[in-house]
Design a protein around this motif. Sequence first.
Motif, PDB file in Angstrom:
ATOM      1  N   GLU A 105     103.927  16.551 -55.529  1.00 13.57           N
ATOM      2  CA  GLU A 105     104.131  17.992 -55.467  1.00 13.57           C
ATOM      3  C   GLU A 105     102.822  18.705 -55.764  1.00 13.57           C
ATOM      4  OE1 GLU A 105     107.187  18.862 -58.288  1.00 13.57           O
ATOM      5  OE2 GLU A 105     108.798  18.274 -56.940  1.00 13.57           O
ATOM      6  N   GLU A 106     102.655  19.880 -55.152  1.00 15.04           N
ATOM      7  CA  GLU A 106     101.505  20.717 -55.455  1.00 15.04           C
ATOM      8  C   GLU A 106     101.973  22.155 -55.550  1.00 15.04           C
ATOM      9  OE1 GLU A 106      98.700  20.372 -52.289  1.00 15.04           O
ATOM     10  OE2 GLU A 106      99.995  21.330 -50.810  1.00 15.04           O
ATOM     11  N   ALA A 107     101.175  22.958 -56.185  1.00 19.74           N
ATOM     12  CA  ALA A 107     101.535  24.363 -56.319  1.00 19.74           C
ATOM     13  C   ALA A 107     101.566  25.029 -54.955  1.00 19.74           C
ATOM     14  CB  ALA A 107     100.516  25.073 -57.217  1.00 19.74           C
ATOM     15  N   THR A 108     102.489  25.941 -54.766  1.00 18.69           N
ATOM     16  CA  THR A 108     102.524  26.729 -53.538  1.00 18.69           C
ATOM     17  C   THR A 108     101.595  27.931 -53.689  1.00 18.69           C
ATOM     18  OG1 THR A 108     104.341  28.159 -54.277  1.00 18.69           O
ATOM     19  CG2 THR A 108     104.928  26.062 -53.209  1.00 18.69           C
ATOM     20  N   LEU A 109     101.306  28.581 -52.563  1.00 17.26           N
ATOM     21  CA  LEU A 109     100.499  29.789 -52.628  1.00 17.26           C
ATOM     22  C   LEU A 109     101.196  30.868 -53.455  1.00 17.26           C
ATOM     23  CD1 LEU A 109      99.086  30.083 -48.992  1.00 17.26           C
ATOM     24  CD2 LEU A 109      97.893  29.337 -51.064  1.00 17.26           C
ATOM     25  N   GLU A 110     102.522  30.893 -53.382  1.00 14.41           N
ATOM     26  CA  GLU A 110     103.244  31.885 -54.182  1.00 14.41           C
ATOM     27  C   GLU A 110     103.089  31.596 -55.671  1.00 14.41           C
ATOM     28  OE1 GLU A 110     107.117  34.631 -54.260  1.00 14.41           O
ATOM     29  OE2 GLU A 110     106.921  33.116 -52.706  1.00 14.41           O
ATOM     30  N   ASP A 111     103.134  30.320 -56.060  1.00 13.12           N
ATOM     31  CA  ASP A 111     102.907  29.955 -57.463  1.00 13.12           C
ATOM     32  C   ASP A 111     101.547  30.467 -57.938  1.00 13.12           C
ATOM     33  OD1 ASP A 111     105.322  28.570 -57.557  1.00 13.12           O
ATOM     34  OD2 ASP A 111     104.398  26.654 -57.027  1.00 13.12           O
ATOM     35  N   ILE A 112     100.535  30.265 -57.099  1.00 16.15           N
ATOM     36  CA  ILE A 112      99.182  30.656 -57.479  1.00 16.15           C
ATOM     37  C   ILE A 112      99.048  32.172 -57.518  1.00 16.15           C
ATOM     38  CG2 ILE A 112      96.753  30.501 -56.810  1.00 16.15           C
ATOM     39  CD1 ILE A 112      97.537  27.798 -55.466  1.00 16.15           C
ATOM     40  N   ILE A 132     101.373  34.350 -58.225  1.00 16.18           N
ATOM     41  CA  ILE A 132     102.022  34.807 -59.460  1.00 16.18           C
ATOM     42  C   ILE A 132     101.123  34.536 -60.666  1.00 16.18           C
ATOM     43  CG2 ILE A 132     103.981  34.414 -61.004  1.00 16.18           C
ATOM     44  CD1 ILE A 132     105.658  33.847 -58.487  1.00 16.18           C
ATOM     45  N   LYS A 133     100.481  33.369 -60.669  1.00 18.32           N
ATOM     46  CA  LYS A 133      99.596  33.016 -61.784  1.00 18.32           C
ATOM     47  C   LYS A 133      98.425  33.991 -61.896  1.00 18.32           C
ATOM     48  CE  LYS A 133      96.619  29.264 -63.459  1.00 18.32           C
ATOM     49  NZ  LYS A 133      96.136  27.877 -63.193  1.00 18.32           N
ATOM     50  N   LEU A 134      97.869  34.393 -60.749  1.00 19.54           N
ATOM     51  CA  LEU A 134      96.697  35.251 -60.750  1.00 19.54           C
ATOM     52  C   LEU A 134      97.012  36.741 -60.951  1.00 19.54           C
ATOM     53  CD1 LEU A 134      94.605  33.687 -57.834  1.00 19.54           C
ATOM     54  CD2 LEU A 134      94.198  33.447 -60.293  1.00 19.54           C
ATOM     55  N   THR A 135      98.193  37.163 -60.491  1.00 16.46           N
ATOM     56  CA  THR A 135      98.499  38.589 -60.501  1.00 16.46           C
ATOM     57  C   THR A 135      99.681  38.973 -61.385  1.00 16.46           C
ATOM     58  OG1 THR A 135     100.050  38.506 -58.637  1.00 16.46           O
ATOM     59  CG2 THR A 135      97.697  38.687 -58.108  1.00 16.46           C
ATOM     60  N   GLY A 136     100.515  38.002 -61.729  1.00 16.47           N
ATOM     61  CA  GLY A 136     101.719  38.323 -62.486  1.00 16.47           C
ATOM     62  C   GLY A 136     102.813  38.948 -61.651  1.00 16.47           C
ATOM     63  N   ARG A 137     102.644  38.942 -60.317  1.00 14.64           N
ATOM     64  CA  ARG A 137     103.631  39.535 -59.419  1.00 14.64           C
ATOM     65  C   ARG A 137     104.110  38.505 -58.421  1.00 14.64           C
ATOM     66  NH1 ARG A 137     101.618  44.812 -56.446  1.00 14.64           N
ATOM     67  NH2 ARG A 137     103.842  44.864 -55.932  1.00 14.64           N
ATOM     68  N   GLU A 138     105.334  38.701 -57.925  1.00 10.97           N
ATOM     69  CA  GLU A 138     105.842  37.863 -56.860  1.00 10.97           C
ATOM     70  C   GLU A 138     105.458  38.471 -55.507  1.00 10.97           C
ATOM     71  OE1 GLU A 138     109.983  37.220 -57.203  1.00 10.97           O
ATOM     72  OE2 GLU A 138     109.863  36.250 -59.167  1.00 10.97           O
ATOM     73  N   LEU A 139     105.300  37.607 -54.511  1.00 13.82           N
ATOM     74  CA  LEU A 139     104.914  38.090 -53.185  1.00 13.82           C
ATOM     75  C   LEU A 139     105.981  38.963 -52.560  1.00 13.82           C
ATOM     76  CD1 LEU A 139     103.217  34.890 -51.816  1.00 13.82           C
ATOM     77  CD2 LEU A 139     102.122  37.038 -52.355  1.00 13.82           C
ATOM     78  N   SER A 140     107.235  38.748 -52.941  1.00 15.09           N
ATOM     79  CA  SER A 140     108.337  39.518 -52.373  1.00 15.09           C
ATOM     80  C   SER A 140     108.580  40.816 -53.110  1.00 15.09           C
ATOM     81  CB  SER A 140     109.620  38.687 -52.383  1.00 15.09           C
ATOM     82  OG  SER A 140     109.933  38.277 -53.709  1.00 15.09           O
ATOM     83  N   ALA A 141     107.775  41.077 -54.155  1.00 21.69           N
ATOM     84  CA  ALA A 141     107.991  42.280 -54.965  1.00 21.69           C
ATOM     85  C   ALA A 141     107.704  43.549 -54.187  1.00 21.69           C
ATOM     86  CB  ALA A 141     107.100  42.225 -56.210  1.00 21.69           C
TER      87      ALA A 141
END
Length: 289
Positions: free
Chosen positions: A271-278, A280-289
């Motif tokens: 398993e590897e981190a998804t772009l969405e995981d990264i 969220i890690k960098l911005t504290g926001r979800e892409l669907s927000a």
Amino acid sequence: MTTNGNAIEVRDLSFAYGDIQAVDGVSFSVAPGEILGFLGPNGAGKSTTIKMLTGQLLPDAGSISVLGMTMPEQTLDIQARIGVCFEEKNLYENMSARENLDFFARLYGIKGMDFDPYLRRVGLVDRADDRVGTYSKGMRQRLMMTRAMINGPDILFLDEPTDGLDPVSSQSVRAVIKAEADRGASVILTTHDMHEADQLSDRVAFINEGKIEALDTAENLKLEHGQRSVRIRSRDGGGVEERVIGLDEANAGDQIRDAVAVEGLMTIHTEEATLEDIFIKLTGRELSA
């Protein structure tokens, strides 16, 4: 082209809607044949950036160079060499697909063009003479993509090109995007779909609250900010035991060897981190927000 070989050069670009800073000091470049994915939630500044690059909005600050020309001073010359496909479907519903394309081609001074090869690429050649008003959403989106390519553009600007489409239509649109990049066209793809960005983009830019938080290949971003792991499932009596082992742990090899040596081994998955995981890690926001 710009003097350094890039098709697009953007430096310190900014734009505000009143008191709302939509784009805040954005800088990036796009090479010929490169697909750059703009990844961010709604309202992050993706579409506003595209509108400045295509001459629909005047920037408050910063510089834009497209194919060696400056925006907004050479807007008309730039617009003659780009293709755009926005989320809004601005097609003429009472006209056929062929008539829509012919009308658009004439705006570029192109007459007598054979549209069948373009329509065949997106699976619409058999419906070319049907009214667009009878088309499904996916068919209209494929026609929009076709229309964006009529002038053989050096750059394509695509805003959420597969949003809400069924899997077959999405696959067709993605194949066209890849083919255009292989032809040498640069592509800027704005999306909040991390899977699409990962699948299509040579590089991705994370944009949040008008600023680019990270810009690199998806692979490099995952290696730098993500965590690699192995998930191992095995039978344990009447149940199932699951272990997740981080590959960056000092004794990861020993742990994996011990985990797979047990009886009742069922599955092993890396398993590897998804772009969405990264994101969220960098911005504290979800892409669907």
